[in-house]
Design a protein around this motif. Structure first.
Motif, PDB file in Angstrom:
ATOM      1  N   ARG A   1       1.674   9.772  -0.368  1.00  0.00           N
ATOM      2  CA  ARG A   1       0.475   9.640  -1.191  1.00  0.00           C
ATOM      3  C   ARG A   1       0.737   8.798  -2.437  1.00  0.00           C
ATOM      4  O   ARG A   1      -0.074   8.792  -3.361  1.00  0.00           O
ATOM      5  CB  ARG A   1      -0.033  11.023  -1.590  1.00  0.00           C
ATOM      6  CG  ARG A   1      -0.457  11.911  -0.415  1.00  0.00           C
ATOM      7  CD  ARG A   1      -0.747  13.316  -0.880  1.00  0.00           C
ATOM      8  NE  ARG A   1       0.463  13.953  -1.409  1.00  0.00           N
ATOM      9  CZ  ARG A   1       0.464  15.089  -2.107  1.00  0.00           C
ATOM     10  NH1 ARG A   1      -0.692  15.690  -2.382  1.00  0.00           N
ATOM     11  NH2 ARG A   1       1.590  15.601  -2.546  1.00  0.00           N
TER      12      ARG A   1
ATOM     13  N   ASP B   1      -4.154   4.153   1.406  1.00  0.00           N
ATOM     14  CA  ASP B   1      -5.616   4.039   1.406  1.00  0.00           C
ATOM     15  C   ASP B   1      -6.098   2.673   1.882  1.00  0.00           C
ATOM     16  O   ASP B   1      -7.292   2.379   1.844  1.00  0.00           O
ATOM     17  CB  ASP B   1      -6.179   4.342   0.022  1.00  0.00           C
ATOM     18  CG  ASP B   1      -5.758   3.315  -1.031  1.00  0.00           C
ATOM     19  OD1 ASP B   1      -4.952   2.415  -0.715  1.00  0.00           O
ATOM     20  OD2 ASP B   1      -6.248   3.425  -2.183  1.00  0.00           O
TER      21      ASP B   1
ATOM     22  N   ASP C   1       0.859  -1.194   0.000  1.00  0.00           N
ATOM     23  CA  ASP C   1       0.000   0.000   0.000  1.00  0.00           C
ATOM     24  C   ASP C   1       0.889   1.236   0.000  1.00  0.00           C
ATOM     25  O   ASP C   1       1.372   1.667   1.040  1.00  0.00           O
ATOM     26  CB  ASP C   1      -0.904  -0.020   1.238  1.00  0.00           C
ATOM     27  CG  ASP C   1      -1.800   1.210   1.328  1.00  0.00           C
ATOM     28  OD1 ASP C   1      -1.908   1.953   0.327  1.00  0.00           O
ATOM     29  OD2 ASP C   1      -2.381   1.436   2.414  1.00  0.00           O
TER      30      ASP C   1
ATOM     31  N   ALA D   1     -10.162   2.513  -5.083  1.00  0.00           N
ATOM     32  CA  ALA D   1     -10.996   2.473  -3.872  1.00  0.00           C
ATOM     33  C   ALA D   1     -12.479   2.325  -4.206  1.00  0.00           C
ATOM     34  O   ALA D   1     -13.252   1.784  -3.412  1.00  0.00           O
ATOM     35  CB  ALA D   1     -10.769   3.731  -3.043  1.00  0.00           C
TER      36      ALA D   1
ATOM     37  N   ASP E   1      -0.004   4.348  -1.222  1.00  0.00           N
ATOM     38  CA  ASP E   1      -0.684   5.641  -1.103  1.00  0.00           C
ATOM     39  C   ASP E   1      -1.504   5.757   0.179  1.00  0.00           C
ATOM     40  O   ASP E   1      -2.243   6.734   0.364  1.00  0.00           O
ATOM     41  CB  ASP E   1      -1.565   5.914  -2.326  1.00  0.00           C
ATOM     42  CG  ASP E   1      -2.598   4.826  -2.582  1.00  0.00           C
ATOM     43  OD1 ASP E   1      -2.634   3.840  -1.811  1.00  0.00           O
ATOM     44  OD2 ASP E   1      -3.366   4.957  -3.555  1.00  0.00           O
TER      45      ASP E   1
END
Length: 432
Positions: free
Chosen positions: A263, A176, A172, A209, A174
């Motif tokens: 990010r 999220d 992961d 997402a 970024d």
């Protein structure tokens, strides 16, 4: 004297008597010459590893097994093994709980590809493990979604781009909560030292997402642009800020360090790496080998891709100085060698709490299979060669990338050593 008819009569009798047995033999299962009519004498184990290849791994002496992951795909509590296969179909081996593996044909389809690496994650959030494979020459990367029962459905159309994939990492990036995919690519177009090389770019696929299990191509917006030429990728928190950065191994350019802004946008900070000599690096690992709580970097190198002697193939260790830079301390910390190493793995094989190294070895020129090497950490990041005491002598091959995890349920990591055109070998933890 016997009559002239006695011999033919005897022959007829033999035919009649033996015919039923011959029919029975024709119906019997074929006898496997690899195991038929002899008692298997086990290889003498080391105190650390037992080579369980002959009894626990389906024989495939010419398979190009390039990488593997250990994960429970069918929910029985035992880790299974998924293998990427170059110029072949990727393979699933189910584990019976003792580390003995059973081949499941067609688990990942029937189409042969030039597969280089495999990684696993729950990409669509359904609680089941999924697989991503990358391929080089045909430039088709593959995604398979697991059903939790050992079955997989291909969903490769969800990967938004192709490339000559050679490096792969999942994590992961970024923040999220969804796993993302980082693919290193090369641009090889021919063979030999003078073959032209096309420019290549790394790929970054961010988990969507809004549609878990689908991906957004963020390569152009989140990665530095330019000719990447990447054979290996490691995602790790290099600068201690809580997000995943990227270390890239290159066969043609200096290796690179990309720092994440949190990010998923990466900035080139390669000036932090002390690169003393030109390298043709095939794999990179990040681990705290010095015991100071900071990540260090290991580069596994070759002299050339089985051509003439070219670059120094010495495995190299870059140590974190605590100030954001990495010093090359290879000479004082690693055994010197002249073999080429396409891959290795970091594993605490003597269970003392310090990460040790298993290092693949191939003689180049010649592409000659050699003995796997074991280098033991003294706890401060200085390694000694303990191959003769740790690795069973039968473990010889063209060692490729290695998977690890507990296959036999003893709580200690076992290792599957990929083999390029030689038998993949399984080391189970031994007697202590």
């Amino acid at each position: 004297m016997p009559t002239p008819f006695s011999i033919p009569l005897l022959a007829t009798s033999l035919v009649l008597l033996t015919a039923p047995h011959a029919a029975t033999a024709q119906r019997a299962e074929p006898r496997d010459p690899a195991t038929d009519a002899f008692e298997l004498i086990k290889e003498a184990p080391s105190p650390v590893f037992v080579d369980a290849t002959a009894t626990h791994v389906p024989a495939a002496p010419s398979l190009h097994s390039t990488d593997s992951v250990f994960v429970d795909v069918n929910g029985d509590g035992h880790r299974d093994v998924v293998v990427s296969v170059e110029h072949g179909v990727n393979r699933l081996y189910l584990n019976d709980g003792s580390g003995k593996l059973r081949y499941v044909p067609d688990a990942f389809g029937r189409t042969m590809r030039d597969n280089e690496h495999v990684r696993t994650a729950d990409f669509n959030g359904d609680g089941h493990t999924d697989m991503v494979f990358i391929s080089e020459s045909d430039e088709v990367h593959q995604l398979f979604l697991g059903d939790g029962k050992g079955g997989f459905t291909e969903a490769s159309e969800r990967l938004p781009a192709g490339s000559q994939g050679n490096g792969l990492a999942v994590g992961d990036v970024d923040g999220d909560g969804l796993p993302d995919i980082f693919i290193g690519s090369t641009g090889e177009t021919g063979h030999g030292a003078d073959a032209p090389v096309q420019a290549s770019r790394s790929l970054l696929f961010l988990g969507d997402a809004r549609r878990p299990g689908y991906f957004i191509d963020a390569s152009a917006t989140h990665l530095p642009q330019g000719d990447a030429q990447t054979e290996g990728v490691a995602l790790a928190d290099i600068d201690g800020d809580g997000d995943l950065d990227a270390v890239l191994a290159s066969p043609a350019h200096p290796n690179r360090l990309l720092i994440n802004d949190g990010r998923g946008r990466f900035n080139d900070q390669s000036h932090r790496l002390e690169l003393k000599v030109p390298m043709e690096t095939r794999e990179v690992h990040v681990a705290d080998v010095t015991g100071d709580g900071r990540p260090d970097i290991l580069f596994f190198n070759i002299t050339s891709n089985n051509a003439a002697w070219d670059k120094d193939p010495q495995t190299r260790l870059l140590v974190n100085d605590g100030k954001g830079r990495f010093r090359d301390e290879t000479a004082e910390r690693l055994p010197a060698h002249t073999f080429s190493s396409w891959a290795g793995t970091v594993v605490d094989f003597n269970h003392d709490g310090h990460p040790d190294l298993l290092v693949g070895a191939i003689q180049v020129p010649g592409f000659v299979p050699l003995q796997l090497r074991a280098w033991q950490n003294d706890g401060s990041g200085h390694f000694s060669d303990v191959t003769l005491a740790v690795v069973p002598g039968i473990t010889v091959g063209r060692s490729w990338s290695m998977g690890q995890g507990d296959l036999d349920g003893d709580g200690r990591p076992d290792v599957l050593i990929g083999g390029w055109g030689t038998q993949a070998r399984l080391l189970l933890t031994g007697g202590r």
